[in-house]
Design an enzyme around this catalytic site. Structure first.
Site, PDB file in Angstrom:
ATOM      1  N   LYS A 131       0.858  -1.187   0.000  1.00 24.28           N
ATOM      2  CA  LYS A 131       0.000   0.000   0.000  1.00 24.28           C
ATOM      3  C   LYS A 131       0.894   1.238   0.000  1.00 24.28           C
ATOM      4  CE  LYS A 131      -3.865   1.853   2.752  1.00 24.28           C
ATOM      5  NZ  LYS A 131      -4.680   1.647   3.970  1.00 24.28           N
ATOM      6  N   SER A 206      -9.438   1.637   2.782  1.00 24.88           N
ATOM      7  CA  SER A 206      -8.475   2.410   2.046  1.00 24.88           C
ATOM      8  C   SER A 206      -7.387   1.564   1.375  1.00 24.88           C
ATOM      9  CB  SER A 206      -7.824   3.435   2.971  1.00 24.88           C
ATOM     10  OG  SER A 206      -7.054   2.804   3.962  1.00 24.88           O
ATOM     11  N   SER A 230      -9.993  -0.715   6.798  1.00 26.24           N
ATOM     12  CA  SER A 230      -9.245  -0.510   5.558  1.00 26.24           C
ATOM     13  C   SER A 230      -8.453  -1.706   5.047  1.00 26.24           C
ATOM     14  CB  SER A 230      -8.307   0.694   5.722  1.00 26.24           C
ATOM     15  OG  SER A 230      -9.055   1.889   5.686  1.00 26.24           O
TER      16      SER A 230
END
EC number: 3.5.1.4
Lengths: 552, 552
Positions: A131, A206, A230
Site C-alpha cells: 500500500k 483504504s 481498511s
C-alpha cells in the site's frame, strides 16, 4: 505547477513505468458491455502458461519452491510484474511501479541462493505488493495526496525493511483514497480504482489498491492498513482473506499516515491474501525478524505456536470442537440479503461439522461507532485539510463521512474523556464475553460478524463503517474470510423492511439484486486482543469448510 | 463544610480507625533530638516477638509458611495491622486503615485453608498495602483530594480484585501527594508523610505512603504507581526494591487517577518491597490471575520463565555473564556525591564478579525530559486544578514543578506531534541500543542509572525528575535496587562544581554531607519494554552482590 499538472505528471510517470511490451488494449479484451476484468490475464496473452501458473499459486507454494530452488525469484517477480501491469491497465490501481528495481532485487536473491544454497529468509524471492503508505527507499509515497508527490523517501519503513530482510521483493505500491479515511479508493492523482470483478463495484478502501491487485492476482500478498476497516473491506470486496492484527503486533513505524501521531485508535498494518495460510506466512515471517527491536510500539511477542495449537487441538478433538458466537445485525444497520445469507452459510457449515455456534448479542456497537467517529474527527479534520490546502486539490466527495470538519475539534480534556470511555467500553465488552462463557459453561473462541452491510459495493455507495470500526475501537483481532457471491436468484430485496436508523434506510434502499449479482460476500472472525494465532486458525478452518481455503 | 473541616473530619476518622490499645506516645520513644522512627516497633512494646519476626520476614517466606499452615493469616494480618498503626503514628502515612475488615478477611482465608487444606491462590493470607488510588469496595479513595472525600467505592479496582482472588488481605491505603504529580508526599487531608529513617527527609512520592509503610515494615509489599518516578523514588528513598513494569503488563483499570484518560504516557502500577524475589512474587501472582481478561489495556502475556532463564543461564555460565551499561550523569543534572558513589559501588561489584560493565551514553535525555514535561502539562493543569476548585483547597507548594498551568494547553494536532516525537525518540534510542551491541559484539542486558540526583531528599527539595521520567517516556522496565547510605565521611561536597544547567546548580547547591548522612542511595536497572522477567533477575543478582537481596 498547479495541482492538476502535478497529478498529470505523476500519471504520465506511472504510465511510463509500464514497459511498452506489457501494454495491452484492455478495451479490446473487455467489451463495453462487459464488466469483469478477471479474464484479462489469460486473454491478453501477455503471460506465459508458466507465469499464469505462478501468479495462480499460493504464497506458501511459491516460497516453498523458491526455497527448494524449483523456482527462481526472477521468474516469479517477472510474472507478477506483468500481471500487475495488466491490473493497473484494467483497474487503475498503481501509484508506484518499479519492475526494474524488482528484477534487480530478485536477481540478487537468486544469486545469493545459487551461492549459499539457502535462502535469506522465509519470504526469499517472493514479490509482495505494498500500500502506498509504506516507504521504499528512493521512491515516492504520496498516499494519494498531490502535495506529497515529488518527495523521495530516504529510508524504508520498518516493515519494508523487515520484509526485505525476510527476502521479499518489492515491485509495486498501490492506490488509496485521499486521506485514507474512506472505504472506497479514489484520489486526485490517478482517480478511481475499480473492482476487477466488476467495474461498477468498488474495490473497497483504504487498502483498495491492494484489494484490487491481489484480487486480480497481480500480487499474491498485499500489505494494507486498517483504522476503520481498511484491510478488511478491500479483502471482503475482492473475495480475499485479510487480517487486522491488534495494535502492537506488526510494525507500523516510519510509514506515511494521515493524522500521524494520533494514538487514541491506532491504525494497524497487516496482509491481504488468498488464504489464511498465506496470511500466516506473512505474520510469522515478520515476527521472525523481531520487529520490536526496531519499532517501539511493537510488543515483544513471537508467534505463539501453543496458541494456534489450542485451536488445532479443539478441531482434532472431533465434534463440538470450536465454540463461536455470531450475529448478523449490529442494531444500527441491517446488512443486505447476500451478507445475511453469508452469515447463515458460515453458521450452517460450522454446525454441520459439529461445532457449537451460538447467537452473539452485539454489545453497544452503536455507542462504539459514535465514539470512534469522534476520534476520527477529533482534530476537526485539520490534519487532512491542511494537506489538501498545500496543493490546492479539492477533497474527494465522500471524505466527510468519517472526517467531518463540522465535528468540533476536541480539546485535551475532552479527548481524555473519550479515551476513558473507550477503555470502559472495552472492559464492559470483555465482561460480556466472560459472562457469556459462564452462561454457556465453555470458552467462546471468537465471534462471526458481517464486515460491511453490503457485498462489494457500487461506487460512491459506501455509507456505513460500523461493522468494521467497532472492532477497531475494541482493538480485537479480526480475520476476513470470503464466503460466497451475491445471487439475484436467492438474494431478493427485503420488501417489508423497516429501518432501524436513518442510515439503515439509506443502506437498505441501495440494495439491487441485479446490480449486486456476483459480488463477493465475506464475514469477519473476531477474536480478543492479540489473538492472531487462534483467530487465524479459526478463519482457516471456516475457509476450509466453505471450500475457500486453497492451501492444505 | 469548608475544605478544612472536611479534611479535619477525615483526620479524626483515620485517628479513630486505630484501636486505643495500639496507640503509643511516639514522642516518648523518639526524643526531640532524634530523627529516626525505625526503632519504634521494638521500643513501643506493642508487637510480640513473634509479630516482630513476622513483620521482619520476606513475603516469600510468609506465603510459604501460610501455604504450609505454619502461619495463620489472622496472626500475620494482626502483626502488620499493629505495625502499620505504629507507622502512621510515627510518619503520618495512612489515608484509610481498616484492621477489622482485614482480620475478617484473614479469618475467612484461615477457615478456607482449614477446610480445604489448600490456599486460594499464591498470596493466600498475605497482607498487602495499597496506595490510595486502588479502590476497595466500601472504602474511600480520596487520593489526597479533599473534594473526593466522602465518596465510597462501589467496586474494587481490577488489581484489587485480582490480588484478593490470589489471596491477599487488605488493611491499609496510604497517602499520596495531592494530584500525584509530585515526588514528595504532602496533601491538605493529612499533611506530610515523613521518611521513617529521618523525619527531615522525604519518603518520596507519589507512592510515598507506600515507601514509608514498607520501609517501616508496616507492610511487606506495597502497591504503587509510576508516571514519572512515583514507584521508584519512594523505593529509593526508603532502601527498597521497586519495579516500574512497562505499560500493559499490570492492570490499572478502575483505579482513581489524575488526568484520567490521558494515554500519551501511561501511568503504570507495580510493587515496592524489600527484595527482588518479593517483587517477583507479586508480579507472577497477578499474572496468574490473567489480568488481560479484565483490563483491556493488559497484554495477554503470562510470566515468561524462559526470559528469566536467559539471565539465570548467563549467571551460571560463570565469568562475564551479564553485560550492562552504566552512567552517572544524564547531561542535565549531576547527582550528589552519595549517588555517584552508589553507581560506582554497583559497577565495581559487578566487575569484581566477572560481569561486563561498559559506559552508557544517555541518549538525548534532556530532550526526553522536556517532551514528557509537555505531556504532564498538556491540559494546562485543568484536570487537577478543577478538582482543587471543587473543594476550595489550595494547591500544595511544589505542584507546579510538573504540572505547570503556565504551560500552554496543547491542541489535538499539537499532542499528535508530541506523540509522533515520542515514538521517534523511542525508536532512535532502540537504534542506539542495537548499535552499541553491534560495537560491543554482544547483547547488552540492561543499563544502570541513577533514579534521583539525591539520596532521600530533604523536604521541599525534590527538584529534578529527569532520571525517572525519561524512562517513563521510553516505557522501559525499571527496577530499583537499594545500594548503600550517604556517608558524610566519604561523600564530600563537590567543591569545583560547574553546573551543566540552571537546575543542576540548584540541585548541587542543596547537597550537605551532614544533612544527608545515612540517607538511602539506590540505582535503577533499566531493561527494554516488557522485560520484567529479565530485569528483575538482573536486579536480584545486583542486590545479591551488594548484600541487599535478603531472600535466597
Amino acid at each position: 505547477m498547479g495541482w492538476e499538472e502535478i497529478a498529470a505528471d505523476k500519471r504520465q510517470r506511472i504510465e511510463k513505468s509500464i514497459p511498452a511490451e506489457w501494454r495491452v488494449d484492455v478495451k479490446s479484451i473487455v467489451g463495453p458491455d462487459e464488466v469483469s476484468f478477471m479474464d484479462v490475464p489469460v486473454k491478453s496473452g501477455l503471460l506465459t502458461p508458466e507465469e499464469l501458473a505462478i501468479t495462480g499459486s499460493s504464497a506458501v507454494e511459491l516460497v516453498t519452491k523458491l526455497a527448494k530452488g524449483e523456482l527462481k525469484s526472477v521468474d516469479v517477480t517477472l510474472a507478477f510484474c506483468k500481471r500487475a501491469a495488466l491490473a493497473h491497465q484494467a483497474v487503475n490501481c498503481v501509484l508506484e511501479f518499479f519492475p526494474e528495481l524488482a528484477l534487480a532485487q530478485a536477481k540478487e536473491l537468486d544469486e545469493y541462493y545459487q551461492q549459499h544454497k539457502t535462502t535469506v529468509g522465509p519470504l526469499h524471492g517472493l514479490p509482495i505488493s505494498l500500500k502506498d503508505q509504506l516507504r521504499v527507499k528512493g521512491l515516492e509515497t504520496s498516499m494519494g495526496y498531490v502535495a506529497w508527490l515529488g518527495k523521495y523517501d530516504k529510508e524504508d519503513s520498518v516493515l519494508t525493511a523487515l520484509l526485505r530482510k525476510a527476502g521479499a521483493v518489492f515491485y509495486v505500491k498501490t492506490s488509496v483514497p485521499q486521506s485514507l479515511m474512506v472505504c472506497e479508493t479514489i484520489n486526485n492523482v490517478i482517480g478511481r480504482t475499480l473492482n476487477p470483478r466488476n467495474k461498477n463495484w468498488s474495490c473497497g478502501g483504504s487498502s483498495g489498491g491492494e484489494g484490487a491487485i491481489v484480487g486480480f492476482r497481480g500480487a499474491v500478498i498485499g500489505v494494507g492498513t486498517d483504522i476503520g476497516g481498511s484491510i478488511r473491506v478491500p479483502s471482503a470486496f475482492n473475495f480475499l482473506y485479510g487480517i487486522r492484527p491488534s495494535h502492537g503486533r506488526m510494525p507500523y513505524a516510519k510509514m506515511a499516515n494521515s493524522m500521524e501521531g494520533q494514538e487514541t485508535v491506532h491504525s494497524v498494518v497487516g496482509p491481504l491474501a488468498h488464504s489464511a495460510d498465506d496470511l500466516k506466512l506473512f505474520v510469522t515471517s515478520v515476527l521472525q525478524q523481531e520487529p520490536w527491536m526496531y519499532d517501539s510500539k511493537v510488543i515483544p511477542m513471537p508467534w505463539r505456536q501453543a496458541e494456534e495449537d489450542i485451536i488445532t487441538s479443539k478441531l482434532q478433538s472431533g465434534a463440538g470442537g470450536l465454540t463461536l458466537g455470531f450475529f448478523n445485525c449490529d442494531g444500527n444497520v441491517l446488512p443486505h440479503p447476500p451478507i445475511l445469507r453469508g452469515i447463515d452459510m458460515v453458521v450452517l457449515a460450522l454446525k454441520d461439522n459439529g461445532h457449537t455456534v451460538v447467537p452473539w448479542q452485539p454489545y453497544k456497537h452503536g455507542y462504539a461507532v459514535d465514539l470512534i467517529q469522534k476520534i476520527y474527527s477529533s482534530d476537526g479534520g485539520q490534519d487532512i485539510f491542511s494537506v489538501l490546502k498545500e496543493s490546492g486539490e479539492p477533497a474527494i466527495p465522500n471524505i466527510k463521512d468519517l472526517v467531518n470538519p463540522s465535528y468540533p475539534k476536541l480539546d485535551m480534556n475532552e479527548i481524555w474523556e473519550v479515551q476513558r470511555q473507550k477503555w470502559i467500553y472495552q472492559m464492559e465488552y470483555l465482561e460480556q464475553w466472560r459472562q457469556r462463557e459462564a452462561d454457556l459453561g465453555r470458552e467462546i473462541d471468537a465471534f462471526i460478524a458481517p464486515i460491511t452491510p453490503t457485498a462489494a459495493v457500487r461506487h460512491n455507495q459506501f455509507k456505513y463503517y460500523g461493522y468494521a470500526s467497532a472492532i477497531n475501537l475494541l482493538d480485537w483481532t479480526s480475520v476476513v474470510v470470503p464466503v460466497t457471491f451475491a445471487d439475484k436468484a436467492v438474494d431478493k430485496k427485503n420488501t417489508d423492511f423497516k429501518p432501524l436508523t436513518e442510515i439503515d434506510g439509506v443502506v437498505q434502499a441501495e440494495y439491487d439484486p441485479d446490480a449486486y449479482h456476483g459480488a463477493p460476500v465475506a464475514v469477519q472472525i473476531v477474536g480478543k486482543k492479540l489473538s492472531e494465532e487462534r483467530t487465524l486458525a479459526i478463519a482457516k478452518e471456516i475457509g476450509r469448510l466453505l471450500g475457500n481455503e486453497l492451501t492444505p
